[in-house]
Design a protein around this motif. Sequence first.
Motif, short mmCIF file in Angstrom:
data_model
loop_
_atom_site.label_atom_id
_atom_site.label_comp_id
_atom_site.label_asym_id
_atom_site.label_seq_id
_atom_site.Cartn_x
_atom_site.Cartn_y
_atom_site.Cartn_z
N GLU A 74 0.83 -1.21 0.00
CA GLU A 74 0.00 0.00 0.00
C GLU A 74 0.87 1.26 0.00
O GLU A 74 0.54 2.24 -0.67
CB GLU A 74 -0.96 0.01 1.18
N ARG A 75 1.95 1.25 0.75
CA ARG A 75 2.88 2.39 0.75
C ARG A 75 3.47 2.61 -0.63
O ARG A 75 3.61 3.74 -1.10
CB ARG A 75 4.00 2.19 1.78
N ILE A 76 3.83 1.50 -1.28
CA ILE A 76 4.40 1.59 -2.64
C ILE A 76 3.35 2.15 -3.60
O ILE A 76 3.64 3.06 -4.37
CB ILE A 76 4.91 0.21 -3.10
N ARG A 77 2.13 1.60 -3.55
CA ARG A 77 1.06 2.09 -4.43
C ARG A 77 0.84 3.59 -4.24
O ARG A 77 0.75 4.35 -5.21
CB ARG A 77 -0.24 1.35 -4.16
N ALA A 78 0.73 4.02 -2.98
CA ALA A 78 0.48 5.44 -2.69
C ALA A 78 1.61 6.31 -3.22
O ALA A 78 1.36 7.39 -3.78
CB ALA A 78 0.29 5.64 -1.18
N LEU A 79 2.84 5.88 -3.04
CA LEU A 79 3.98 6.65 -3.51
C LEU A 79 3.99 6.75 -5.03
O LEU A 79 4.15 7.85 -5.58
CB LEU A 79 5.29 6.01 -3.00
N VAL A 80 3.80 5.63 -5.71
CA VAL A 80 3.80 5.64 -7.17
C VAL A 80 2.66 6.54 -7.68
O VAL A 80 2.85 7.36 -8.57
CB VAL A 80 3.70 4.22 -7.75
#
Length: 117
Positions: free
Chosen positions: A104-110
Motif C-alpha cells: 500500500e505504501r508503494i502504491r500510494a507513492l507511485v
Amino acid sequence: MTAGRIISQSISRADLTAMAEAQFGDWIKGVVDVSRGIMAVGGDLHADDEALLLEHGSRQQDLWGINLYLDEEGPGWIEFDSLINIRPGLGNRSRGVDDERTRERIRALVESLVIAE
C-alpha cells in the motif's frame, strides 16, 4: 546498459511511456524507496535502479522493485515482482512484496509521483 533516473517530483505517464518504449515496450522497471518517497525508473535491471538509489543515500531495507504497465488502469498497472525483493532476513521470501502495508505504501507513492498528463 540503460541508466535509470531518480524521480522525486511528478512525472507524467506519457514521459514514462516514452522511456518504456525505448526499452521494453509498454512497461518499465522501477525501484521505490518507501522511506524517502522517491523512485528510480529506466534501468535495464531492477538492480541498476537499486544501485542508483543506494548511491544517492537510500537504505537497502527501504527499496522495493516493481514493474509499471503503462497501458493498464487500476491496481494491475503496478506489479510487485523483482529479484531484489527476495529478503528472507527481513521476512520477504518471494520476488513479490509479501507485506500488504508495504504494498500500500508503494502504491500510494507511485500514484503520488506518476500523473496522468
